[in-house]
Design a protein around this motif. Structure first.
Motif, PDB file in Angstrom:
ATOM      1  N   PRO A  37      18.085  29.484  55.910  1.00 52.12           N
ATOM      2  CA  PRO A  37      19.064  28.907  56.846  1.00 52.12           C
ATOM      3  C   PRO A  37      18.723  27.479  57.269  1.00 52.12           C
ATOM      4  O   PRO A  37      19.629  26.673  57.525  1.00 52.12           O
ATOM      5  CB  PRO A  37      19.019  29.871  58.033  1.00 52.12           C
ATOM      6  CG  PRO A  37      18.559  31.159  57.454  1.00 52.12           C
ATOM      7  CD  PRO A  37      17.574  30.785  56.395  1.00 52.12           C
ATOM      8  N   TYR A  88      31.160  30.709  69.288  1.00 55.91           N
ATOM      9  CA  TYR A  88      30.417  31.936  68.976  1.00 55.91           C
ATOM     10  C   TYR A  88      30.961  33.108  69.779  1.00 55.91           C
ATOM     11  O   TYR A  88      31.123  33.032  71.005  1.00 55.91           O
ATOM     12  CB  TYR A  88      28.932  31.724  69.244  1.00 55.91           C
ATOM     13  CG  TYR A  88      28.078  32.888  68.843  1.00 55.91           C
ATOM     14  CD1 TYR A  88      28.049  33.341  67.531  1.00 55.91           C
ATOM     15  CD2 TYR A  88      27.295  33.554  69.784  1.00 55.91           C
ATOM     16  CE1 TYR A  88      27.260  34.415  67.158  1.00 55.91           C
ATOM     17  CE2 TYR A  88      26.503  34.628  69.421  1.00 55.91           C
ATOM     18  CZ  TYR A  88      26.496  35.064  68.098  1.00 55.91           C
ATOM     19  OH  TYR A  88      25.719  36.142  67.736  1.00 55.91           O
ATOM     20  N   SER A 119      20.533  33.503  64.274  1.00 58.34           N
ATOM     21  CA  SER A 119      19.776  34.491  63.505  1.00 58.34           C
ATOM     22  C   SER A 119      20.069  35.890  64.006  1.00 58.34           C
ATOM     23  O   SER A 119      20.102  36.123  65.227  1.00 58.34           O
ATOM     24  CB  SER A 119      18.271  34.215  63.619  1.00 58.34           C
ATOM     25  OG  SER A 119      17.512  35.273  63.047  1.00 58.34           O
ATOM     26  N   TYR A 120      20.232  36.829  63.068  1.00 54.07           N
ATOM     27  CA  TYR A 120      20.423  38.232  63.430  1.00 54.07           C
ATOM     28  C   TYR A 120      19.155  38.846  64.013  1.00 54.07           C
ATOM     29  O   TYR A 120      19.196  39.959  64.545  1.00 54.07           O
ATOM     30  CB  TYR A 120      20.857  39.038  62.201  1.00 54.07           C
ATOM     31  CG  TYR A 120      22.271  38.752  61.746  1.00 54.07           C
ATOM     32  CD1 TYR A 120      23.351  39.094  62.543  1.00 54.07           C
ATOM     33  CD2 TYR A 120      22.513  38.146  60.512  1.00 54.07           C
ATOM     34  CE1 TYR A 120      24.658  38.836  62.125  1.00 54.07           C
ATOM     35  CE2 TYR A 120      23.816  37.878  60.091  1.00 54.07           C
ATOM     36  CZ  TYR A 120      24.882  38.228  60.904  1.00 54.07           C
ATOM     37  OH  TYR A 120      26.164  37.959  60.491  1.00 54.07           O
ATOM     38  N   HIS A 174      29.444  26.363  66.720  1.00 49.98           N
ATOM     39  CA  HIS A 174      28.753  27.170  65.710  1.00 49.98           C
ATOM     40  C   HIS A 174      27.721  26.304  64.998  1.00 49.98           C
ATOM     41  O   HIS A 174      27.910  25.085  64.863  1.00 49.98           O
ATOM     42  CB  HIS A 174      29.728  27.680  64.623  1.00 49.98           C
ATOM     43  CG  HIS A 174      30.823  28.562  65.117  1.00 49.98           C
ATOM     44  ND1 HIS A 174      30.627  29.882  65.431  1.00 49.98           N
ATOM     45  CD2 HIS A 174      32.139  28.307  65.329  1.00 49.98           C
ATOM     46  CE1 HIS A 174      31.780  30.412  65.819  1.00 49.98           C
ATOM     47  NE2 HIS A 174      32.711  29.486  65.767  1.00 49.98           N
ATOM     48  N   HIS A 191      26.343  31.663  60.637  1.00 51.70           N
ATOM     49  CA  HIS A 191      26.058  32.995  61.179  1.00 51.70           C
ATOM     50  C   HIS A 191      27.140  33.376  62.182  1.00 51.70           C
ATOM     51  O   HIS A 191      27.593  32.546  62.943  1.00 51.70           O
ATOM     52  CB  HIS A 191      24.692  32.963  61.852  1.00 51.70           C
ATOM     53  CG  HIS A 191      24.350  34.204  62.655  1.00 51.70           C
ATOM     54  ND1 HIS A 191      24.446  35.468  62.140  1.00 51.70           N
ATOM     55  CD2 HIS A 191      23.905  34.338  63.930  1.00 51.70           C
ATOM     56  CE1 HIS A 191      24.071  36.334  63.068  1.00 51.70           C
ATOM     57  NE2 HIS A 191      23.755  35.690  64.160  1.00 51.70           N
TER      58      HIS A 191
END
Length: 274
Positions: free
Chosen positions: A110, A208, A240-241, A264, A274
């Protein structure tokens, strides 16, 4: 045209996002509640008072606080006076938060894709004032307010009070929580969702979906506060997840669009990461 202070804010946020401990570098955040390996780094990790322990051989290349590990050592967590920093082969690094090992990769994919944080244009129209009312002695409804905002781990955040302001033609009474001090000064934090909070495939003009943060100086007493909505920022979970998102309290979910601040993280083509 943006002013110099705002341009510096934008540049700092982009540096933070792509930094070696920035949110794009986090590749794993694994809770350790028994002895176990943690992907993608060597060692066996186990919970202990004050952080975690790591057991590794010298050949594993694990270094804690500048000392190579050959056996079992303590990795102090982020509440320690001096938290530990762990270095692994291939430039991976580790930090401990509670019982969670966070693994950072400064060459993560990323980061390579990231170009900038997309944002709305700065506008003086989004610089407003509000009335801050701190909570009282904690009796009655104050106790309910203190438990009304949860962080990403599900723990109650300390509610400082309420801020009443106008968003468009709508009067809103936001719940404000206490934030960590910034450059030695106390701050308040608003966790906000608005009518722009949506998935980008559903709304190209979105922000977001889980919401955004606004930080402001804590006046320490009731009074007028400045709210510069141009400084709305994305939470780490927008990048990030591996991060969980705090849920905005009901009072902070406003039905009107706040077309200011960050939207974003995007790549060079403007595609949302993401």
């Amino acid at each position: 045209m943006i002013d110099a202070a705002f341009a510096a804010h934008v540049a700092e946020r982009d540096r933070w996002a792509r930094g070696p401990r920035g949110p794009l570098a986090l590749v794993n955040a694994q809770r350790v509640d028994h002895p176990q390996p943690v992907w993608p780094v060597p060692g066996t990790w186990a919970p202990t008072a004050g952080g975690l322990t790591v057991t590794a051989a010298a050949a594993d290349g694990v270094v804690v606080d500048d000392v190579p590990v050959d056996g079992t050592v303590l990795v102090a967590g982020d509440t320690a006076v001096v938290p530990s920093v762990v270095v692994f082969p291939e430039s991976f690094a580790g930090t401990v938060s509670g019982s969670t090992l966070r693994v950072w990769d400064p060459a993560a994919e990323p980061i390579q894709r990231f170009a900038r944080i997309a944002r709305f244009d700065q506008s003086d129209d989004w610089v407003r004032s509000g009335t801050y009312v701190p909570l009282g002695d904690g009796a009655g409804t104050d106790r309910e307010a203190r438990g009304s905002v949860l962080d990403a781990a599900g723990d109650a955040l300390p509610v400082a009070g309420h801020i009443e302001t106008a968003v468009g033609s709508t009067t809103v009474r936001f719940v404000a929580v206490r934030s960590a001090a910034f450059r030695g000064a106390p701050r308040l934090q608003l966790i906000v969702q608005d009518a722009t909070s949506a998935l980008p495939e559903d709304d190209p003009g979105s922000t977001y979906s889980m919401g955004r943060f606004l930080y402001l100086d804590d006046p320490g007493a009731a009074g007028t506060v400045a709210l510069d909505w141009n400084l709305l920022v994305l939470p780490p979970c927008a990048f990030s997840y591996q991060f969980a998102c705090p849920i905005p309290p009901e009072d902070n979910r406003v039905p009107v669009p706040i077309t200011a601040g960050e939207r974003h993280p995007v790549d060079a083509a403007g595609t949302v990461l993401h």
